[in-house]
Write a protein that holds these residues in place. Structure first.
Motif, PDB file in Angstrom:
ATOM      1  N   ALA A   1       0.828  -1.210   0.000  1.00 25.66           N
ATOM      2  CA  ALA A   1       0.000   0.000   0.000  1.00 25.66           C
ATOM      3  C   ALA A   1       0.858   1.254   0.000  1.00 25.66           C
ATOM      4  O   ALA A   1       0.558   2.236  -0.692  1.00 25.66           O
ATOM      5  N   TRP A   2       1.946   1.245   0.787  1.00 25.98           N
ATOM      6  CA  TRP A   2       2.812   2.428   0.848  1.00 25.98           C
ATOM      7  C   TRP A   2       3.457   2.715  -0.503  1.00 25.98           C
ATOM      8  O   TRP A   2       3.524   3.874  -0.945  1.00 25.98           O
ATOM      9  N   HIS A   3       3.911   1.691  -1.180  1.00 29.90           N
ATOM     10  CA  HIS A   3       4.509   1.889  -2.502  1.00 29.90           C
ATOM     11  C   HIS A   3       3.464   2.422  -3.484  1.00 29.90           C
ATOM     12  O   HIS A   3       3.765   3.294  -4.307  1.00 29.90           O
ATOM     13  N   LEU A   4       2.254   1.909  -3.404  1.00 32.05           N
ATOM     14  CA  LEU A   4       1.195   2.382  -4.293  1.00 32.05           C
ATOM     15  C   LEU A   4       0.877   3.850  -4.017  1.00 32.05           C
ATOM     16  O   LEU A   4       0.714   4.641  -4.950  1.00 32.05           O
ATOM     17  N   VAL A   5       0.816   4.235  -2.753  1.00 28.24           N
ATOM     18  CA  VAL A   5       0.507   5.614  -2.400  1.00 28.24           C
ATOM     19  C   VAL A   5       1.581   6.559  -2.930  1.00 28.24           C
ATOM     20  O   VAL A   5       1.285   7.624  -3.484  1.00 28.24           O
ATOM     21  N   ARG A   6       2.836   6.201  -2.809  1.00 26.28           N
ATOM     22  CA  ARG A   6       3.928   7.056  -3.290  1.00 26.28           C
ATOM     23  C   ARG A   6       3.839   7.261  -4.797  1.00 26.28           C
ATOM     24  O   ARG A   6       3.985   8.381  -5.295  1.00 26.28           O
ATOM     25  N   GLU A   7       3.602   6.183  -5.529  1.00 26.27           N
ATOM     26  CA  GLU A   7       3.523   6.313  -6.978  1.00 26.27           C
ATOM     27  C   GLU A   7       2.287   7.094  -7.402  1.00 26.27           C
ATOM     28  O   GLU A   7       2.340   7.919  -8.316  1.00 26.27           O
ATOM     29  N   LEU A   8       1.173   6.877  -6.736  1.00 27.21           N
ATOM     30  CA  LEU A   8      -0.039   7.614  -7.067  1.00 27.21           C
ATOM     31  C   LEU A   8       0.130   9.102  -6.775  1.00 27.21           C
ATOM     32  O   LEU A   8      -0.398   9.946  -7.505  1.00 27.21           O
ATOM     33  N   ALA A   9       0.886   9.447  -5.727  1.00 27.70           N
ATOM     34  CA  ALA A   9       1.144  10.855  -5.436  1.00 27.70           C
ATOM     35  C   ALA A   9       1.935  11.499  -6.576  1.00 27.70           C
ATOM     36  O   ALA A   9       1.667  12.639  -6.969  1.00 27.70           O
ATOM     37  N   ARG A  10       2.911  10.765  -7.123  1.00 24.46           N
ATOM     38  CA  ARG A  10       3.670  11.291  -8.269  1.00 24.46           C
ATOM     39  C   ARG A  10       2.747  11.521  -9.456  1.00 24.46           C
ATOM     40  O   ARG A  10       2.852  12.529 -10.173  1.00 24.46           O
ATOM     41  N   ARG A  11       1.834  10.582  -9.664  1.00 21.20           N
ATOM     42  CA  ARG A  11       0.909  10.701 -10.793  1.00 21.20           C
ATOM     43  C   ARG A  11      -0.007  11.908 -10.623  1.00 21.20           C
ATOM     44  O   ARG A  11      -0.314  12.605 -11.585  1.00 21.20           O
ATOM     45  N   LEU A  12      -0.455  12.147  -9.403  1.00 22.79           N
ATOM     46  CA  LEU A  12      -1.321  13.292  -9.157  1.00 22.79           C
ATOM     47  C   LEU A  12      -0.598  14.600  -9.429  1.00 22.79           C
ATOM     48  O   LEU A  12      -1.178  15.553  -9.949  1.00 22.79           O
ATOM     49  N   GLN A  13       0.684  14.655  -9.112  1.00 20.57           N
ATOM     50  CA  GLN A  13       1.461  15.856  -9.406  1.00 20.57           C
ATOM     51  C   GLN A  13       1.528  16.096 -10.910  1.00 20.57           C
ATOM     52  O   GLN A  13       1.378  17.230 -11.373  1.00 20.57           O
ATOM     53  N   ARG A  14       1.775  15.022 -11.658  1.00 17.11           N
ATOM     54  CA  ARG A  14       1.820  15.167 -13.120  1.00 17.11           C
ATOM     55  C   ARG A  14       0.457  15.555 -13.669  1.00 17.11           C
ATOM     56  O   ARG A  14       0.356  16.374 -14.594  1.00 17.11           O
ATOM     57  N   ALA A  15      -0.616  14.984 -13.101  1.00 13.97           N
ATOM     58  CA  ALA A  15      -1.969  15.315 -13.564  1.00 13.97           C
ATOM     59  C   ALA A  15      -2.290  16.781 -13.293  1.00 13.97           C
ATOM     60  O   ALA A  15      -2.914  17.448 -14.123  1.00 13.97           O
ATOM     61  N   ASP A  16      -1.872  17.289 -12.133  1.00 14.00           N
ATOM     62  CA  ASP A  16      -2.094  18.700 -11.816  1.00 14.00           C
ATOM     63  C   ASP A  16      -1.434  19.596 -12.856  1.00 14.00           C
ATOM     64  O   ASP A  16      -2.006  20.611 -13.272  1.00 14.00           O
ATOM     65  N   ALA A  17      -0.222  19.219 -13.262  1.00 17.12           N
ATOM     66  CA  ALA A  17       0.480  20.024 -14.266  1.00 17.12           C
ATOM     67  C   ALA A  17      -0.259  19.996 -15.598  1.00 17.12           C
ATOM     68  O   ALA A  17      -0.389  21.023 -16.277  1.00 17.12           O
ATOM     69  N   THR A  18      -0.765  18.823 -15.979  1.00 17.03           N
ATOM     70  CA  THR A  18      -1.502  18.699 -17.235  1.00 17.03           C
ATOM     71  C   THR A  18      -2.782  19.511 -17.198  1.00 17.03           C
ATOM     72  O   THR A  18      -3.107  20.250 -18.133  1.00 17.03           O
ATOM     73  N   ILE A  19      -3.529  19.391 -16.110  1.00 14.75           N
ATOM     74  CA  ILE A  19      -4.792  20.118 -15.985  1.00 14.75           C
ATOM     75  C   ILE A  19      -4.538  21.618 -15.989  1.00 14.75           C
ATOM     76  O   ILE A  19      -5.276  22.393 -16.608  1.00 14.75           O
ATOM     77  N   GLY A  20      -3.474  22.037 -15.297  1.00 12.82           N
ATOM     78  CA  GLY A  20      -3.139  23.455 -15.296  1.00 12.82           C
ATOM     79  C   GLY A  20      -2.870  23.972 -16.691  1.00 12.82           C
ATOM     80  O   GLY A  20      -3.307  25.073 -17.055  1.00 12.82           O
ATOM     81  N   SER A  21      -2.189  23.191 -17.501  1.00 16.12           N
ATOM     82  CA  SER A  21      -1.908  23.609 -18.873  1.00 16.12           C
ATOM     83  C   SER A  21      -3.198  23.733 -19.681  1.00 16.12           C
ATOM     84  O   SER A  21      -3.375  24.679 -20.459  1.00 16.12           O
ATOM     85  N   LEU A  22      -4.108  22.778 -19.489  1.00 17.69           N
ATOM     86  CA  LEU A  22      -5.362  22.813 -20.236  1.00 17.69           C
ATOM     87  C   LEU A  22      -6.194  24.028 -19.858  1.00 17.69           C
ATOM     88  O   LEU A  22      -6.876  24.622 -20.689  1.00 17.69           O
ATOM     89  N   VAL A  23      -6.149  24.403 -18.579  1.00 20.30           N
ATOM     90  CA  VAL A  23      -6.945  25.529 -18.109  1.00 20.30           C
ATOM     91  C   VAL A  23      -6.317  26.858 -18.515  1.00 20.30           C
ATOM     92  O   VAL A  23      -7.012  27.794 -18.914  1.00 20.30           O
ATOM     93  N   LEU A  24      -4.999  26.961 -18.410  1.00 18.63           N
ATOM     94  CA  LEU A  24      -4.321  28.239 -18.578  1.00 18.63           C
ATOM     95  C   LEU A  24      -3.917  28.542 -20.010  1.00 18.63           C
ATOM     96  O   LEU A  24      -3.683  29.701 -20.344  1.00 18.63           O
ATOM     97  N   LEU A  25      -3.820  27.524 -20.852  1.00 18.14           N
ATOM     98  CA  LEU A  25      -3.370  27.757 -22.224  1.00 18.14           C
ATOM     99  C   LEU A  25      -4.551  28.007 -23.154  1.00 18.14           C
ATOM    100  O   LEU A  25      -5.611  27.401 -23.013  1.00 18.14           O
TER     101      LEU A  25
END
Length: 226
Positions: free
Chosen positions: A121-145
């Motif tokens: 579970a801990w390994h899954l949580v760490r990787e999912l946190a990385r994915r959420l960071q990347r998703a935030d960056a993608t969503i920000g680009s879609l909203v701001l561009l």
């Protein structure tokens, strides 16, 4: 299957015993291009690892089947993990864009492994946190561009480094419009502008980047221009 699971970022930090426990419960599934692997609005029963082929992560944009592309997925990608772990309906969809082979785990089987080996579970949580960071960056680009910025971003994602840099596969204006959530006419105007300014050159459906710096400025929110 344990070796294949170990190639996925979501599982790469798990030890051999944990990987073996997951592999014993996995199944292989072959799907044709166009298959909806994860459907928006439905909680997926399976967590899928893309073993071969390609898929596309997108957000449905309208009832007519349009979608805004978020990411192209390649072998090693894990599909449907967030909604499968939460048990809630997926907000995004994943569609195979080429014939694909999947390794799949039932939600109940993954939970059983997590219950038996809490470190998973801990390994899954760490990787999912990385994915959420990347998703935030993608969503920000879609909203701001604006639309030209989103087109520039897509071109950069689909081309190798350097100049000149041809896109890895040909795109029609309609396909680009679908992936960036814009009208085809808007995409045509943006590409015409890029070509006139010397940012790209085109030969039928093949697009080649000739000024990466200019496109990067357009694809960065602080460098947005109209």
């Amino acid at each position: 299957m344990a070796e294949l699971l170990a190639t996925a970022p979501l599982f790469r930090e798990l030890d051999r015993d944990a990987l073996r426990a997951l592999a014993l419960r996995a199944r292989e599934q072959k799907v044709p291009a166009g298959t909806v692997v994860v459907a928006a609005g439905e909680p997926p029963e399976w967590l899928s690892l893309l073993r071969s082929g390609r898929a596309e992560l997108s957000v449905p944009a309208d009832a007519g089947g349009g979608a805004v592309r978020l990411q192209e997925l390649h072998p090693g990608a894990v599909l449907g993990e967030l909604s499968m772990l939460t048990g809630r309906a997926a907000l995004t969809q994943v569609v195979a864009t080429a014939p694909a082979t999947l390794l799949q785990l039932r939600r109940s089987d993954l939970r059983r492994v997590v219950d038996e080996q809490p470190r998973v579970a801990w390994h899954l949580v760490r990787e999912l946190a990385r994915r959420l960071q990347r998703a935030d960056a993608t969503i920000g680009s879609l909203v701001l561009l604006d639309a030209p910025g989103r087109v520039a971003r897509l071109l950069l994602e689909q081309a190798p480094a350097g100049e000149p840099a041809p896109l890895v596969r040909p795109f029609t204006h309609r396909a680009i419009a679908r992936q960036v959530g814009a009208r085809r006419e808007t995409v045509t105007r943006a590409l015409t502008r890029f070509r006139a300014a010397g940012y790209i050159r085109t030969d039928r459906r093949q697009i080649t980047i000739t000024n990466r710096g200019a496109l990067e400025a357009l694809a960065t929110p602080r460098g947005r221009t109209r």
